[in-house]
Scaffold this active site. Structure first.
Site, PDB file in Angstrom:
ATOM      1  N   GLU A 227      41.792  51.260  10.138  1.00  0.00           N
ATOM      2  CA  GLU A 227      42.541  50.320   9.659  1.00  0.00           C
ATOM      3  C   GLU A 227      43.355  50.521   8.410  1.00  0.00           C
ATOM      4  O   GLU A 227      42.784  51.255   7.709  1.00  0.00           O
ATOM      5  CB  GLU A 227      41.488  49.288   8.973  1.00  0.00           C
ATOM      6  CG  GLU A 227      42.058  47.916   8.022  1.00  0.00           C
ATOM      7  CD  GLU A 227      40.930  46.942   7.883  1.00  0.00           C
ATOM      8  OE1 GLU A 227      41.433  46.051   7.086  1.00  0.00           O
ATOM      9  OE2 GLU A 227      39.857  47.108   8.322  1.00  0.00           O
ATOM     10  N   GLU A 232      46.558  44.087   0.344  1.00  0.00           N
ATOM     11  CA  GLU A 232      45.570  43.218   0.051  1.00  0.00           C
ATOM     12  C   GLU A 232      45.581  42.228  -1.414  1.00  0.00           C
ATOM     13  O   GLU A 232      45.404  43.257  -2.390  1.00  0.00           O
ATOM     14  CB  GLU A 232      44.028  43.701   0.133  1.00  0.00           C
ATOM     15  CG  GLU A 232      43.991  44.037   1.819  1.00  0.00           C
ATOM     16  CD  GLU A 232      42.555  44.042   2.153  1.00  0.00           C
ATOM     17  OE1 GLU A 232      41.889  43.199   2.742  1.00  0.00           O
ATOM     18  OE2 GLU A 232      41.858  45.288   1.947  1.00  0.00           O
TER      19      GLU A 232
END
EC number: 3.2.1.91
Length: 455
Positions: A227, A232
């Site tokens: 990932e 974020e």
């Protein structure tokens, strides 16, 4: 990340029942993006987005009986993993009405709570409308605009890449007939066990409904893959983070050996659940990102991420992940580390080693291949766009002090200005349900092609 309802149908008729019944047709909202060439010439690509299967209504193949209600499986339709895959079908999505997902040109807006639905996760589709768009990030850059101004403490508007199969797993698993068109095949570095179907089979065996999440639970299997977290963030904090795994492709894991957020032993699995994160606040630069700060989260911002290779080729070894921002017509370099013993403003192997040492963190990143391991996975990645809340740690790892019992003044503990548990899901779901994030103007191409890079 949190999901709702998923299918991997076992028979051709299952998907046909979904498509031909009185249920919702699956129509992917269009989303344009730009593919750029060296020199900065960009060409519009006609893409679309698809909702992850885990949010979708799962019902009996020959009717409309729920296979999954709340966070519990129907014992008759789903007595075991194999039977459930045969008995249950996936429905199409009312993107705006049920899930709060809207598109306009090159912009995608996600609303946090819409009716009973909480959060969403979507993938960029290729122009064939049957498979996910894949990206080789090596020696390339990825750029997008984001408006995170409406995301308070505890919410996460996330843009990231995972090593999902482009077809959603159809070729590998004969019992998966829904495929990418219905958002199947998810995986990430937490080896999530809240997925309702993995590798063409249900995850009902060993399923434990969540005590805090009315829509979720944890099953006996997890789905692992590398990932690359590009973004974020909420209006308070932001981080970008590579998470390598031992395998570059999606794999299924068993129980607590999965590791990650959903297992009793976080580091038991084949992936790095922590990653090597660059959060400016955590790195001691507290005035860099946030409302009215250098990168002002109260206004849209362009986010540029470059994947530098050692030899400058698209197949070279990943050596650095660089970050720039563009706002108000100005290019803003990433914040420099202000932590003793850690230098630089980008993610490199040396930065990651020094950061783990300075913060007293176990170097799980290195154990699973480090930056080279991440680079090995970057040749075929699927773009993921989401909004979510955190039932495990209230997003304190992003925007507050974490671990909760640690000294907030110790290096690496403070990650943002949010009070502990300001992001408790019960609170944000009731008080901030109308929160939205908008992603737009996605561009991809060689280094320096998607924005006016500094000399």
């Amino acid at each position: 990340m949190h999901q709702r309802a998923l299918l991997f149908s076992a028979f051709w008729t299952a998907v046909q029942a979904q498509q031909a019944g009185t249920l919702t047709a699956e129509t992917h909202p269009s989303l344009t993006w730009q593919k750029c060439a060296a020199g900065g010439t960009c060409t519009e690509q006609k893409g679309s987005v698809v909702l992850d299967s885990n949010w979708r209504w799962l019902h009996s193949v020959d009717g409309s009986t729920n296979c999954y209600t709340g966070n519990t499986w129907d014992a008759t339709l789903c007595p075991d993993n194999e039977s459930c895959a045969s008995n249950c079908a996936l429905d199409g999505a009312d993107y705006e009405g049920t899930y709060g997902v809207t598109t306009s040109g090159d912009a995608l807006t996600l609303q946090f709570v819409t009716g009973a639905n909480i959060g969403s996760r979507l993938y960029l589709m290729a122009d064939d409308d049957e498979s996910y768009q894949t990206f080789n990030l090596l020696n390339n850059e990825f750029t997008f605009d984001v408006d995170a101004s409406k995301l308070p403490c505890g919410l996460n508007g996330a843009v990231y890449f995972v090593s999902m199969d482009a077809d959603g797993g159809v070729a590998k698993y004969s019992t998966n007939k829904a495929g990418a068109k219905y958002g199947t095949g998810y995986c990430d570095s937490q080896c999530p066990r809240d997925l309702k179907f993995i590798n063409g089979q249900a995850n009902v065996e060993g399923w434990e409904p969540s005590d805090s999440d009315k829509n979720a639970g944890v099953g006996g299997h997890g789905s692992c893959c590398p990932e690359m977290d590009i973004w974020e963030a909420n209006s308070i904090s932001t981080a970008y983070t590579p998470h390598p795994c031992d395998d570059t492709a999606q794999t299924m894991c068993e129980g607590d050996t999965c590791g990650g957020t959903y297992s009793s032993e976080r580091y038991a699995g084949t992936c790095d659940p922590d990653g090597c994160d660059f959060n400016a606040y955590r790195m001691g630069n507290e005035s860099f990102y946030g409302p009215s700060k250098l990168v002002d989260s109260s206004s849209p911002v362009t986010v540029v991420t470059q994947f530098i290779t050692a030899d400058g080729t698209d197949s070279g070894a990943l050596s650095e992940i660089k970050r720039f921002y563009v706002q108000g017509g100005k290019v803003i370099a990433n914040a420099a580390s202000n932590v003793d013993g850690v230098t630089g403003n980008s993610i490199t192997a040396d930065f990651c080693t020094a950061q783990k040492k300075a913060f007293g963190d176990d170097d799980i990143f290195a154990q699973h291949g480090g930056l080279q391991g991440m680079g090995n996975a970057l040749s075929s990645m699927v773009l993921t766009l989401s909004i979510w809340d955190d039932h495990h740690s209230s997003m304190m790892w992003l925007d507050s002090s974490y671990p909760e019992d640690a000294d907030a003044t110790a290096p690496g503990v403070a990650r943002g200005t949010c009070e502990p548990h300001a992001g408790d899901p019960e609170k944000v779901e009731s008080q901030s349900g109308s929160a939205t994030v908008t992603y737009s103007n996605i561009k991809y191409g060689p280094i320096g092609s998607t924005f006016d890079a500094p000399a």
